[in-house]
Write a protein that holds these residues in place. Sequence first.
Motif, mmCIF file in Angstrom:
data_model
loop_
_atom_site.group_PDB
_atom_site.id
_atom_site.type_symbol
_atom_site.label_atom_id
_atom_site.label_comp_id
_atom_site.label_asym_id
_atom_site.label_seq_id
_atom_site.Cartn_x
_atom_site.Cartn_y
_atom_site.Cartn_z
ATOM 1 N N THR A 124 2.277 1.352 -8.533
ATOM 2 C CA THR A 124 1.110 1.795 -7.768
ATOM 3 C C THR A 124 -0.104 1.790 -8.690
ATOM 4 O O THR A 124 -0.056 2.317 -9.805
ATOM 5 C CB THR A 124 1.340 3.216 -7.205
ATOM 6 N N GLU A 164 0.843 -1.183 0.000
ATOM 7 C CA GLU A 164 0.000 0.000 0.000
ATOM 8 C C GLU A 164 0.882 1.237 0.000
ATOM 9 O O GLU A 164 1.880 1.305 0.722
ATOM 10 C CB GLU A 164 -0.892 -0.018 1.244
ATOM 11 N N SER A 165 0.519 2.223 -0.824
ATOM 12 C CA SER A 165 1.278 3.473 -0.888
ATOM 13 C C SER A 165 0.984 4.320 0.346
ATOM 14 O O SER A 165 0.072 4.022 1.125
ATOM 15 C CB SER A 165 0.915 4.244 -2.157
ATOM 16 N N LYS A 166 1.730 5.413 0.498
ATOM 17 C CA LYS A 166 1.499 6.333 1.617
ATOM 18 C C LYS A 166 0.103 6.938 1.555
ATOM 19 O O LYS A 166 -0.475 7.290 2.571
ATOM 20 C CB LYS A 166 2.548 7.455 1.602
ATOM 21 N N LYS A 167 -0.453 7.023 0.334
ATOM 22 C CA LYS A 167 -1.797 7.576 0.151
ATOM 23 C C LYS A 167 -2.880 6.507 0.289
ATOM 24 O O LYS A 167 -4.055 6.776 0.086
ATOM 25 C CB LYS A 167 -1.911 8.240 -1.214
ATOM 26 N N GLY A 168 -2.477 5.260 0.572
ATOM 27 C CA GLY A 168 -3.444 4.185 0.748
ATOM 28 C C GLY A 168 -3.831 3.463 -0.527
ATOM 29 O O GLY A 168 -4.759 2.658 -0.535
ATOM 30 N N THR A 195 16.123 9.021 -1.887
ATOM 31 C CA THR A 195 15.951 10.137 -0.958
ATOM 32 C C THR A 195 16.885 10.033 0.240
ATOM 33 O O THR A 195 17.142 11.023 0.913
ATOM 34 C CB THR A 195 14.495 10.211 -0.461
ATOM 35 N N LYS A 224 4.794 -4.922 -5.481
ATOM 36 C CA LYS A 224 6.245 -4.806 -5.343
ATOM 37 C C LYS A 224 6.878 -6.037 -5.980
ATOM 38 O O LYS A 224 6.695 -7.157 -5.515
ATOM 39 C CB LYS A 224 6.624 -4.697 -3.869
ATOM 40 N N THR A 279 8.361 -1.061 -7.923
ATOM 41 C CA THR A 279 7.027 -1.012 -7.324
ATOM 42 C C THR A 279 6.092 -0.277 -8.274
ATOM 43 O O THR A 279 6.433 0.784 -8.785
ATOM 44 C CB THR A 279 7.060 -0.286 -5.964
ATOM 45 N N GLN A 319 -0.431 -1.316 -4.165
ATOM 46 C CA GLN A 319 0.831 -1.402 -4.893
ATOM 47 C C GLN A 319 1.198 -2.861 -5.108
ATOM 48 O O GLN A 319 0.782 -3.743 -4.364
ATOM 49 C CB GLN A 319 1.972 -0.749 -4.101
#
Length: 154
Positions: free
Chosen positions: A68, A36-40, A119, A45, A66, A43
């Motif tokens: 999404t 699941e992405s940070k936005k829900g 990052t 992988k 990954t 995804q």
Amino acid sequence: MNYEVDLNEYESDGSQQYLIPHGEYLMEIKDVVPGESKKGLPQLKFRFDLVNLPKEWEYNSRVYTTITLIPKGERGHGIAVHFLKNLGFKPGEDGVMSFELEEFMGLKVLATVYQEKGTDGNTYNRVKDFKFWTPEEASSQAEESADDTDEVPF
């Protein structure tokens, strides 16, 4: 007690990440895990293993990516659609593309590997330009290149 460590004699225990030289490689899907992405958003992988690596290579043969699953109409939706179509999945008559995770296992693709700084400041292998690969395509490519070599240069 004083311990001395000669860093010139350091040998990797296998945990060090090796970067694969930029280029196109034949890869096989070895694992796919839902996430699941940070936005829900859902995804997938993927773990790809490079196929037919030369034995003298010291590179890690694994590459990860990954995908999404972004809803239609939102920015980035086409990336997952393009990826899935390039793996041979097609939408049904209702326009919906459905699959089981097991269907990905063992699929082979030609893909470009490149490096990108994450990052966290570390450099990682990344993949793009996925093209579904079949033995039939490989033999037709070989025939095409054989036809090219039959040309008389004068």
